[in-house]
Write a protein that holds these residues in place. Structure first.
Motif, short mmCIF file in Angstrom:
data_model
loop_
_atom_site.label_atom_id
_atom_site.label_comp_id
_atom_site.label_asym_id
_atom_site.label_seq_id
_atom_site.Cartn_x
_atom_site.Cartn_y
_atom_site.Cartn_z
N UNK B 208 0.84 -1.21 0.00
CA UNK B 208 0.00 0.00 0.00
C UNK B 208 0.88 1.26 0.00
N UNK B 209 1.91 1.23 0.82
CA UNK B 209 2.81 2.39 0.87
C UNK B 209 3.48 2.62 -0.47
N UNK B 210 3.72 1.53 -1.16
CA UNK B 210 4.36 1.62 -2.48
C UNK B 210 3.52 2.45 -3.45
N UNK B 211 2.20 2.42 -3.26
CA UNK B 211 1.32 3.22 -4.13
C UNK B 211 1.62 4.70 -3.96
N UNK B 212 1.91 5.08 -2.73
CA UNK B 212 2.19 6.49 -2.48
C UNK B 212 3.61 6.87 -2.87
N UNK B 213 4.50 5.89 -2.78
CA UNK B 213 5.91 6.17 -3.07
C UNK B 213 6.44 5.13 -4.05
N UNK B 214 6.12 5.29 -5.32
CA UNK B 214 6.61 4.30 -6.30
C UNK B 214 8.12 4.30 -6.44
N UNK B 215 8.76 5.34 -5.94
CA UNK B 215 10.22 5.39 -6.05
C UNK B 215 10.92 4.62 -4.93
N UNK B 216 10.13 4.01 -4.07
CA UNK B 216 10.72 3.24 -2.97
C UNK B 216 10.60 1.75 -3.27
#
Lengths: 163, 591
Positions: B208-216
């Motif tokens: 889910x966090x990846x959705x907000x931070x695709x650069x991570x």
């Protein structure tokens, strides 16, 4: 033969005489005469290069400007070529209830103080022509500016420019 | 008459009898478990004692525990760390202070480990437990924890700043610690289930966090690793660190939605940016924006006290409604793109303690009743918070769903809150290095075109759209150049136009987690007057046509600072080029 030579000399001298006639030291004129002169030249320029921008509202707004390094009015190209020279800026007011010009005037003519020769004209649409005393430019119809009416409400649009 | 000898015999018998009873009493007192059975054990305490009793050699182990002090089974809880495993922890008190902690590893035939502040040789998981301040649960229950225990820190698992001195990507590991309730009737089997479920939620939270931070990028922790984050495409270590923390906030917030989870902590195993290259341990704690957050109970309680019921207008704690919800968006109701914001739900009313779970749902006002659930979980101090990353501009409305402890049916509050997600201000991207560099490239094309067409005095304008990417960076996409125009007559000028619709990334505009680049501005060049027909004079800066296009989207134009005329050099230090901005300061919200 002598007569022919005399006529030829007269004909050769005419352009120079004409040129001499155009040169007027505006600063040497009385204020009244100066205003009359500047108005007359400016009217002629606007009627020639942008008749659609000619307005009859008087008096015209006249300012005297000397080009110096600190000068914030003259464009860079004038500062580059004419540093130290003085000119008169003549502006044509317009009826703000009828139309809108973003520069705040219908036309602006620059006239050199030392010669009384017009150097440039800029119209209310911000475009213009320089070196207008050059016959090649003066006599070329492509340098005549077309008028486009902008309603007073256009003023609001120009507030979106952040200078 | 009794003889003296008989009296003696009787007395001896009574003594033996009394002594016998006394011995029996002593034996009874020594049975420590019986003592706890008779004490006021709560459900957790009873479950824990039953489990301990079922293990081999429990009597010896328990005797060792009791030698350390007074164990408190009611305060037992479990902790799970992907790096270190799962443990049940028992506090042992001397007087009013917890001086020892007993760790019961969740592995077969493992011995409990008793730790005190003077222990020198202890495993890394003990350090991790204290580093993550898991003991704060006890402090919230008004139990004091020995200061020596609280100073335990990791040995050497910190990634120093020196290793991250180079530009991105940055490697930023974190140690996750999840505290959860020791179930009533718990068995080790239940704990296995919990551990598996928590592990799955950690993984899902990271997704889910990846959705907000695709650069991570992240490495799924599994059962034996830290959560390793790799932050890409960021300019500085500071930004990488901040990004990683926000990433963990969102991920851990998802773990909190499990109803038996008490706390979720992310210990940042990297040197803080402010610490520079000097090293030194850096531990941090993801707050996740959750109402169930660590160590902030007091803050939440006071925050709650300051809120007023939107219905009866009394303080939430004094609210006389049956149940009411106050929804707030912070830091304010206008959120910038690519920035984080919190949605807080404060529960009031006489039934507020009956609320088991709350759910937060959002939709744009343009799409009424297309609610999208963005999260939910148990409230703490009648408060629930959710952290979001704003990347879908528009006007949003938030509603709250809830479940009562007595009824799993989801009800909805009548109170809603609106807020706006705004496009960035033109000043935010006007001088961005990527935008400036792109402008310089466009200008080079523009000059090159004019120079190669000098005989015909032809020029054309070059332009692009400015995009904001989900990672907060800007990028530019060039559009078709404007029409060719000859600067050979008074008033001649170029133009350029492009439709945002042709370049906007298509997507569902009501998705709060939308992560597609967004057009935030336009940019275009004007042109040099170098090769214009003699005598032509030009204004500089945005034209009327430019402004007309910029009434809904900010515009940038690359042009000279002052008026120009034919023959002026393309590169003129006396009249340098600059980026003019015009039009609206932010793109107008439409979706």
């Amino acid at each position: 033969m002598k007569t022919l030579l005399f006529i030829a000399m007269i004909l050769m001298a005419i352009p120079g005489m004409a040129q001499q006639k155009k040169t007027v030291n505006v600063d040497s004129l009385s204020e009244k005469k100066r205003t009359e002169y500047l108005t007359k030249v400016a009217e002629k320029v606007v009627k020639h290069f942008g008749p659609g921008y000619y307005r009859k509202i008087r008096p015209l707004v006249i300012d005297k400007i000397t080009i110096t390094p600190q000068d914030t009015i003259s464009p860079p190209y004038m500062k580059r070529e004419f540093m130290g020279r003085t000119y008169y800026r003549v502006r044509f007011p317009y009826d703000e209830n009828y139309e809108f010009f973003p520069l705040g005037y219908a036309a602006e003519v620059i006239i050199w103080a030392d010669t009384g020769i017009a150097y440039s004209v800029v119209f209310g649409n911000e475009f213009g022509v320089v070196d207008i005393n050059n016959p090649k430019i003066y006599n070329d119809s492509r340098y005549i500016m077309q008028y486009e009416w902008q309603p007073p409400e256009t003023r609001e649009l120009y507030k979106l420019i952040h200078r | 008459m009794m003889r003296k000898n008989d009296v003696f015999r009787l007395g001896l018998s009574l003594c033996i009898l009394i002594a016998s009873y006394s011995c029996q009493d002593d034996e009874y007192e020594d049975n420590s478990f019986n003592k706890y059975y008779n004490a006021n054990l709560n459900m957790v305490g009873q479950a824990f004692i039953q489990n301990v009793e079922s293990t081999p050699a429990w009597e010896t182990q328990w005797a060792t525990v009791e030698k350390a002090g007074n164990p408190h089974p009611n305060e037992v809880f479990c902790v799970y760390s992907p790096s270190h495993g799962t443990f049940t922890v028992l506090p042992v008190l001397e007087g009013e202070e917890i001086t020892h902690v007993v760790f019961y590893p969740m592995t077969e035939n493992s011995e409990p480990l008793i730790i005190d502040g003077d222990t020198e040789d202890y495993p890394e998981y003990v350090r991790g437990f204290f580093q993550a301040q898991c003991y704060a649960t006890w402090e919230e229950h008004q139990l004091k924890v020995d200061r020596k225990l609280k100073t335990f820190v990791y040995n050497d698992s910190i990634v120093p700043a020196m290793r991250m001195a180079n530009p991105s990507p940055y490697f930023l590991p974190a140690d996750i610690w999840v505290s959860f309730t020791y179930y009533y009737n718990a068995t080790w089997t239940n704990l296995y289930v919990c551990r598996a479920e928590i592990g799955k939620h950690v993984e899902n939270g990271l997704i889910i966090a990846k959705r907000s931070f695709p650069n991570v990028l992240f490495d799924f922790p599994g059962t034996t690793h830290n959560v390793d984050l790799i932050v890409q495409n960021v300019a500085t270590y500071e930004i990488a660190s901040e990004t990683a923390i926000k990433f963990l906030d969102i991920a851990m917030n998802h773990v909190r939605t499990l109803n038996y989870v008490q706390r979720v902590w992310a210990v940042y195993c990297w040197t803080p940016p402010s610490g520079g290259a000097s090293g030194g341990y850096y531990g941090g704690f993801s707050n996740g924006g959750s109402g169930k957050d660590s160590g902030k109970g007091d803050d939440l309680a006071s925050e709650y006290e300051e809120r007023f019921c939107p219905v009866c207008h009394k303080r939430m704690s004094e609210c006389t409604c049956a149940i009411s919800f106050r929804i707030e968006v912070s830091p304010n109701n206008e959120v910038e793109l690519a920035k984080h914001y919190d949605i807080s739900v404060y529960i009031g009313g006489e039934m507020r303690s009956e609320v088991a779970n709350v759910f937060i749902e959002m939709t744009k006002t343009k799409y009424p009743n297309h609610w999208v659930r963005i999260g939910g979980g148990q409230p703490l101090h009648y408060t629930y918070k959710q952290t979001m990353m704003a990347f879908n501009p528009g006007e949003w409305v938030v509603q709250v769903g809830f479940q009562l402890k007595s009824d799993p049916t989801i009800g909805y509050s009548t109170s809603t809150t609106k807020f706006k997600v705004l496009y960035p201000h033109v000043d935010d991207f006007k001088n961005d290095p990527i935008v400036v560099s792109f402008f310089e490239d466009l200008w080079t094309k523009c000059v090159s075109f004019a120079e190669s067409h000098q005989s015909t005095h032809e020029v054309r304008e070059f332009g692009a759209f400015v995009f904001l990417n989900p990672d907060g960076s800007y990028s530019c996409t060039e559009v078709e150049p404007g029409p060719i125009v000859a600067l050979d007559h008074a008033g001649a000028h170029g133009t350029i136009s492009a439709s945002t619709g042709d370049y906007e990334y298509p997507s569902y505009w009501n998705d709060p987690f939308r992560q597609k680049p967004l057009i935030v501005g336009t940019m275009h060049t004007h042109y040099p007057a170098t090769w214009a027909a003699e005598g032509i004079h030009f204004p500089v800066g945005p034209s009327k046509k430019d402004i007309e296009f910029a009434q809904k989207i900010p515009g940038l134009v690359y042009d000279y600072t002052n008026k120009i005329k034919a023959g002026d050099a393309a590169d003129n230090p006396e009249n340098p080029l600059k980026i003019w901005d015009y039009g609206v300061k932010r793109r107008v919200l439409e979706d």
